[in-house]
Write an enzyme that holds these catalytic residues in place. Structure first.
Site, PDB file in Angstrom:
ATOM      1  N   CYS A   1      45.765  40.415  54.426  1.00  0.00           N
ATOM      2  CA  CYS A   1      45.687  39.361  53.098  1.00  0.00           C
ATOM      3  C   CYS A   1      46.673  39.517  52.240  1.00  0.00           C
ATOM      4  O   CYS A   1      46.612  40.625  51.611  1.00  0.00           O
ATOM      5  CB  CYS A   1      44.107  39.315  52.819  1.00  0.00           C
ATOM      6  SG  CYS A   1      43.813  39.010  50.953  1.00  0.00           S
TER       7      CYS A   1
ATOM      8  N   SER B   1      37.078  56.536  46.988  1.00  0.00           N
ATOM      9  CA  SER B   1      35.898  55.893  46.890  1.00  0.00           C
ATOM     10  C   SER B   1      35.883  54.969  45.544  1.00  0.00           C
ATOM     11  O   SER B   1      35.212  53.937  45.503  1.00  0.00           O
ATOM     12  CB  SER B   1      34.792  56.871  46.810  1.00  0.00           C
ATOM     13  OG  SER B   1      33.433  56.429  46.628  1.00  0.00           O
TER      14      SER B   1
ATOM     15  N   ARG C   1      26.970  46.216  46.838  1.00  0.00           N
ATOM     16  CA  ARG C   1      28.130  47.037  47.536  1.00  0.00           C
ATOM     17  C   ARG C   1      28.463  48.107  46.453  1.00  0.00           C
ATOM     18  O   ARG C   1      29.008  49.320  47.064  1.00  0.00           O
ATOM     19  CB  ARG C   1      29.498  46.036  46.969  1.00  0.00           C
ATOM     20  CG  ARG C   1      29.634  44.807  48.160  1.00  0.00           C
ATOM     21  CD  ARG C   1      30.886  44.156  47.656  1.00  0.00           C
ATOM     22  NE  ARG C   1      31.015  42.860  48.525  1.00  0.00           N
ATOM     23  CZ  ARG C   1      32.035  42.674  49.352  1.00  0.00           C
ATOM     24  NH1 ARG C   1      32.810  43.714  49.498  1.00  0.00           N
ATOM     25  NH2 ARG C   1      32.186  41.563  49.928  1.00  0.00           N
TER      26      ARG C   1
ATOM     27  N   CYS D   1      45.268  40.749  48.616  1.00  0.00           N
ATOM     28  CA  CYS D   1      44.708  41.894  48.792  1.00  0.00           C
ATOM     29  C   CYS D   1      45.744  43.137  49.028  1.00  0.00           C
ATOM     30  O   CYS D   1      45.595  44.021  48.306  1.00  0.00           O
ATOM     31  CB  CYS D   1      43.605  42.325  49.869  1.00  0.00           C
ATOM     32  SG  CYS D   1      42.894  40.930  49.993  1.00  0.00           S
TER      33      CYS D   1
ATOM     34  N   HIS E   1      38.032  52.160  46.010  1.00  0.00           N
ATOM     35  CA  HIS E   1      37.181  51.078  46.983  1.00  0.00           C
ATOM     36  C   HIS E   1      36.204  50.361  46.156  1.00  0.00           C
ATOM     37  O   HIS E   1      35.934  49.216  46.092  1.00  0.00           O
ATOM     38  CB  HIS E   1      36.607  51.923  47.962  1.00  0.00           C
ATOM     39  CG  HIS E   1      36.246  51.027  49.018  1.00  0.00           C
ATOM     40  ND1 HIS E   1      35.718  51.441  50.304  1.00  0.00           N
ATOM     41  CD2 HIS E   1      35.771  49.707  49.252  1.00  0.00           C
ATOM     42  CE1 HIS E   1      35.343  50.586  51.125  1.00  0.00           C
ATOM     43  NE2 HIS E   1      35.503  49.467  50.692  1.00  0.00           N
TER      44      HIS E   1
ATOM     45  N   TRP F   1      40.058  50.589  55.844  1.00  0.00           N
ATOM     46  CA  TRP F   1      39.278  51.076  55.019  1.00  0.00           C
ATOM     47  C   TRP F   1      39.099  52.546  55.673  1.00  0.00           C
ATOM     48  O   TRP F   1      39.156  53.524  55.227  1.00  0.00           O
ATOM     49  CB  TRP F   1      38.136  50.602  54.403  1.00  0.00           C
ATOM     50  CG  TRP F   1      38.136  50.047  53.232  1.00  0.00           C
ATOM     51  CD1 TRP F   1      37.679  48.375  53.013  1.00  0.00           C
ATOM     52  CD2 TRP F   1      38.871  50.012  51.871  1.00  0.00           C
ATOM     53  NE1 TRP F   1      38.065  47.842  51.751  1.00  0.00           N
ATOM     54  CE2 TRP F   1      38.668  48.839  51.233  1.00  0.00           C
ATOM     55  CE3 TRP F   1      39.229  51.334  51.625  1.00  0.00           C
ATOM     56  CZ2 TRP F   1      39.088  48.908  50.107  1.00  0.00           C
ATOM     57  CZ3 TRP F   1      39.923  51.118  50.080  1.00  0.00           C
ATOM     58  CH2 TRP F   1      39.665  50.018  49.256  1.00  0.00           C
TER      59      TRP F   1
ATOM     60  N   ARG G   1      40.800  39.208  43.174  1.00  0.00           N
ATOM     61  CA  ARG G   1      39.367  38.515  43.159  1.00  0.00           C
ATOM     62  C   ARG G   1      38.822  38.295  44.528  1.00  0.00           C
ATOM     63  O   ARG G   1      39.651  38.563  45.561  1.00  0.00           O
ATOM     64  CB  ARG G   1      39.276  37.320  42.165  1.00  0.00           C
ATOM     65  CG  ARG G   1      40.004  36.174  42.663  1.00  0.00           C
ATOM     66  CD  ARG G   1      40.065  35.108  41.673  1.00  0.00           C
ATOM     67  NE  ARG G   1      40.871  33.928  42.038  1.00  0.00           N
ATOM     68  CZ  ARG G   1      41.288  32.938  41.183  1.00  0.00           C
ATOM     69  NH1 ARG G   1      40.663  32.999  39.818  1.00  0.00           N
ATOM     70  NH2 ARG G   1      41.884  32.012  41.351  1.00  0.00           N
TER      71      ARG G   1
ATOM     72  N   THR H   1      38.436  36.899  47.862  1.00  0.00           N
ATOM     73  CA  THR H   1      39.557  36.021  48.771  1.00  0.00           C
ATOM     74  C   THR H   1      38.711  35.738  50.254  1.00  0.00           C
ATOM     75  O   THR H   1      39.309  34.762  50.911  1.00  0.00           O
ATOM     76  CB  THR H   1      40.738  36.874  49.133  1.00  0.00           C
ATOM     77  OG1 THR H   1      40.216  38.239  49.959  1.00  0.00           O
ATOM     78  CG2 THR H   1      41.605  37.343  47.931  1.00  0.00           C
TER      79      THR H   1
HETATM   80  P1  FAD Z   1      33.719  47.238  52.794  1.00  0.00           P
HETATM   81  O1  FAD Z   1      34.269  47.236  51.500  1.00  0.00           O
HETATM   82  O2  FAD Z   1      34.840  46.583  53.938  1.00  0.00           O
HETATM   83  O3  FAD Z   1      33.416  48.949  53.306  1.00  0.00           O
HETATM   84  C1  FAD Z   1      33.361  48.921  54.678  1.00  0.00           C
HETATM   85  C2  FAD Z   1      32.385  50.483  54.561  1.00  0.00           C
HETATM   86  O4  FAD Z   1      32.975  51.310  53.723  1.00  0.00           O
HETATM   87  C3  FAD Z   1      31.123  50.168  53.924  1.00  0.00           C
HETATM   88  O5  FAD Z   1      30.196  49.728  55.026  1.00  0.00           O
HETATM   89  C4  FAD Z   1      30.615  51.378  53.643  1.00  0.00           C
HETATM   90  O6  FAD Z   1      30.126  52.125  54.701  1.00  0.00           O
HETATM   91  C5  FAD Z   1      31.743  51.942  52.953  1.00  0.00           C
HETATM   92  N1  FAD Z   1      32.097  51.865  51.726  1.00  0.00           N
HETATM   93  C6  FAD Z   1      32.108  50.795  50.705  1.00  0.00           C
HETATM   94  N2  FAD Z   1      32.255  51.033  49.579  1.00  0.00           N
HETATM   95  C7  FAD Z   1      32.637  52.416  49.512  1.00  0.00           C
HETATM   96  C8  FAD Z   1      32.839  53.409  48.675  1.00  0.00           C
HETATM   97  N3  FAD Z   1      33.186  52.859  47.310  1.00  0.00           N
HETATM   98  N4  FAD Z   1      32.852  54.652  48.821  1.00  0.00           N
HETATM   99  C9  FAD Z   1      32.712  55.157  49.962  1.00  0.00           C
HETATM  100  N5  FAD Z   1      32.438  54.165  50.867  1.00  0.00           N
HETATM  101  C10 FAD Z   1      32.368  53.042  50.723  1.00  0.00           C
HETATM  102  N6  FAD Z   1      38.482  41.665  49.410  1.00  0.00           N
HETATM  103  C11 FAD Z   1      38.690  40.429  48.524  1.00  0.00           C
HETATM  104  O7  FAD Z   1      37.891  39.328  48.782  1.00  0.00           O
HETATM  105  N7  FAD Z   1      39.554  40.460  47.474  1.00  0.00           N
HETATM  106  C12 FAD Z   1      40.484  41.654  47.518  1.00  0.00           C
HETATM  107  O8  FAD Z   1      41.351  41.717  46.463  1.00  0.00           O
HETATM  108  C13 FAD Z   1      40.322  42.572  48.470  1.00  0.00           C
HETATM  109  N8  FAD Z   1      41.187  43.353  48.290  1.00  0.00           N
HETATM  110  C14 FAD Z   1      41.346  44.405  49.275  1.00  0.00           C
HETATM  111  C15 FAD Z   1      42.212  45.653  49.132  1.00  0.00           C
HETATM  112  C16 FAD Z   1      42.301  46.501  50.466  1.00  0.00           C
HETATM  113  C17 FAD Z   1      43.185  47.636  50.285  1.00  0.00           C
HETATM  114  C18 FAD Z   1      41.231  46.399  51.619  1.00  0.00           C
HETATM  115  C19 FAD Z   1      41.589  47.297  52.606  1.00  0.00           C
HETATM  116  C20 FAD Z   1      40.266  45.311  51.570  1.00  0.00           C
HETATM  117  C21 FAD Z   1      40.377  44.595  50.438  1.00  0.00           C
HETATM  118  N9  FAD Z   1      39.530  43.355  50.446  1.00  0.00           N
HETATM  119  C22 FAD Z   1      39.532  42.536  49.444  1.00  0.00           C
HETATM  120  C23 FAD Z   1      38.422  43.338  51.437  1.00  0.00           C
HETATM  121  C24 FAD Z   1      37.253  44.383  50.859  1.00  0.00           C
HETATM  122  O9  FAD Z   1      37.579  45.383  50.328  1.00  0.00           O
HETATM  123  C25 FAD Z   1      36.319  44.274  51.922  1.00  0.00           C
HETATM  124  O10 FAD Z   1      36.797  44.810  52.960  1.00  0.00           O
HETATM  125  C26 FAD Z   1      35.255  42.944  52.652  1.00  0.00           C
HETATM  126  O11 FAD Z   1      34.929  42.297  51.428  1.00  0.00           O
HETATM  127  C27 FAD Z   1      34.323  43.236  53.578  1.00  0.00           C
HETATM  128  O12 FAD Z   1      33.337  43.950  52.985  1.00  0.00           O
HETATM  129  P2  FAD Z   1      31.957  44.898  53.192  1.00  0.00           P
HETATM  130  O13 FAD Z   1      31.035  44.580  52.682  1.00  0.00           O
HETATM  131  O14 FAD Z   1      32.137  44.702  54.980  1.00  0.00           O
HETATM  132  O15 FAD Z   1      32.360  46.466  53.143  1.00  0.00           O
END
Ligand code: FAD
Length: 403
Positions: free
Chosen positions: A329, A196, A229, A332, A199, A139, A126, A128
């Protein structure tokens, strides 16, 4: 995407959105029960291996990043490290300190004699608070593994720190939208959709169990999080459906294998009833998979360069599994490892194992317990994302109606 139900065929599968929607609530209910059973809830994982690609301090100061490990004495003896170390790993091809892969694997597996047990039910995925440069770098490195045809096929070719591009989160290297580029080969598109979709599913869980009120410790769904998102990028949501169909196809292929798999913990007092329940729930999920798991894996990796392309695909996915050691983390990283292993297990089932290999009598150790635990939990995660998307659609409609 948030307001309307998706309709029509799910691209590159033989299933449509409506058919998957029709069964998802049932699927979700059975999977939700299944992941609470002793066989599927304990996952052995090494959370403290070094990031092989760059210096990662691995410190998330947020309380929610923490993972509580299970007491080893709570784990049925049969599944404990001491017993596992006696089991010879089948055809381990390469081992690094703490991890290895076999030729057929699409990921590095943690050495099951290292690390610790985690009760996945007690450590739900969830929100974090993990974000910023560290998360963005992970990513972007994962999406960079989408570059096919450029790397030579050396074993364990990990990008050197200099090769890993370290974009600021704002200067995107992501190839979003490229899946609609007709010039790309099918395999590359499928690779992109898998990543994707994974993600998008993680993003959906972050929004589904979001911190509503930090002082009260209150959790709940956050519609605006989901809209920004996921829903404003319909292809992200579509990729979750795609991943679900892919996983269901793999499940339907191993249905007969699973029916004979030893799910017993070895505890004679409780085994009979728990095993019966686990088998029944698993059987229901397999039945549903047979009706909707319509993905035709035979259209991939055909033609002249099929084998080279498959090895490359595999190697990229293995690199993704190693990148998980760079997630800063613990919670995560745990769920990242579970889900990358789960998808990699599905890919192995689809692209490496023929009917002869999937004979449970001839090949009882084909899939390790950790692979099956990861596989079922990952399918549960995807199914939960579709369940959550439906909730958000209704929430949005209710808001519309009020205005
Ligand atoms: P991010 O999700 O970091 O995305 C970065 C960029 O990727 C975006 O700006 C966009 O350009 C692109 N993007 C986003 N989604 C997609 C998609 N579906 N397909 C293609 N491109 C895309 N956070 C938690 O709170 N709980 C968790 O359990 C958790 N698990 C994680 C597991 C992993 C392996 C990683 C790498 C990160 C995890 N995180 C978790 C962090 C979370 O995924 C985000 O990185 C964080 O919340 C910041 O989000 P953001 O809005 O900056 O965009």
């Amino acid at each position: 995407a948030c307001r309307q139900q998706l309709t029509g065929p799910i691209e590159t599968t033989n299933c449509d959105y409506e058919t998957l929607e029709d069964v998802n609530e049932q699927l979700y209910t059975h999977l939700h029960d299944l992941v609470t059973t002793p066989f599927f809830r304990y996952f052995r994982v090494d959370l403290y291996r070094e990031c092989p690609y760059w210096q990662e301090n691995g410190l998330c100061m947020n309380r929610e990043c923490g993972v509580t490990s299970a007491d080893e004495s709570d784990i049925p003896e049969k599944w404990r490290a001491a017993s596992l170390s006696k089991v010879q790993l089948p055809h381990a091809s390469l081992s690094l300190p703490g991890c290895y892969y076999r030729d057929s694997d699409f990921c590095f597996l943690d050495d099951q004699t290292e690390g610790e047990y985690v009760d996945l039910v007690q450590n739900p995925e969830r929100f974090t608070g993990y974000a910023g440069v560290s998360a963005g770098r992970v990513w972007s490195s994962i999406y960079n593994e989408n570059c096919f045809g450029q790397s030579e096929l050396s074993l364990l070719k990990a990008p050197s720190p200099a090769e890993v591009s370290l974009p600021e989160p704002s200067t995107s290297v992501f190839v979003e939208g490229s899946d609609s580029d007709g010039g790309q080969c099918l395999e590359k598109r499928v690779y992109y959709r898998i990543i994707s979709g994974l993600h998008a599913s993680i993003s959906t869980h972050i929004c589904w169990e979001n911190m509503k009120d930090q002082t009260q410790g209150e959790w709940g769904p956050d519609l605006s999080c989901f809209v920004s998102r996921v829903a404003t990028h319909p292809e992200r949501l579509q990729n979750i459906y795609f991943n679900t169909v892919l996983m269901l196809r793999a499940l339907s292929r191993i249905g007969p294998y699973l029916a004979k798999y030893d799910l017993c913990s070895g505890d004679h007092d409780t085994d009979a009833s728990i095993e019966e329940f686990t088998k029944r729930e698993l059987g229901s999920v397999v039945d549903l998979a047979q009706t909707v798991g319509k993905f035709d894996e035979s259209v991939l990796f055909r033609g002249e360069n099929a084998l080279v392309l498959k090895e490359e695909f595999k190697q990229h996915f293995r690199n993704v599994s190693r990148i998980m050691d760079c997630v800063g983390c613990d919670k995560c990283r745990l769920w990242g490892k579970v889900q990358v292993t789960g998808v990699a297990t599905a890919l192995k089932i689809l692209f490496e194992l023929d009917e002869k290999a999937l004979d449970p009598i001839a090949n009882p150790n084909l899939l390790q317990r950790s692979e099956l635990v990861a596989f079922i939990n990952t399918l549960h995660r995807f199914s939960e994302s579709l369940h959550a998307a439906n909730y958000f659609r209704k929430d949005w409609a209710a808001m519309d109606a009020k205005q």
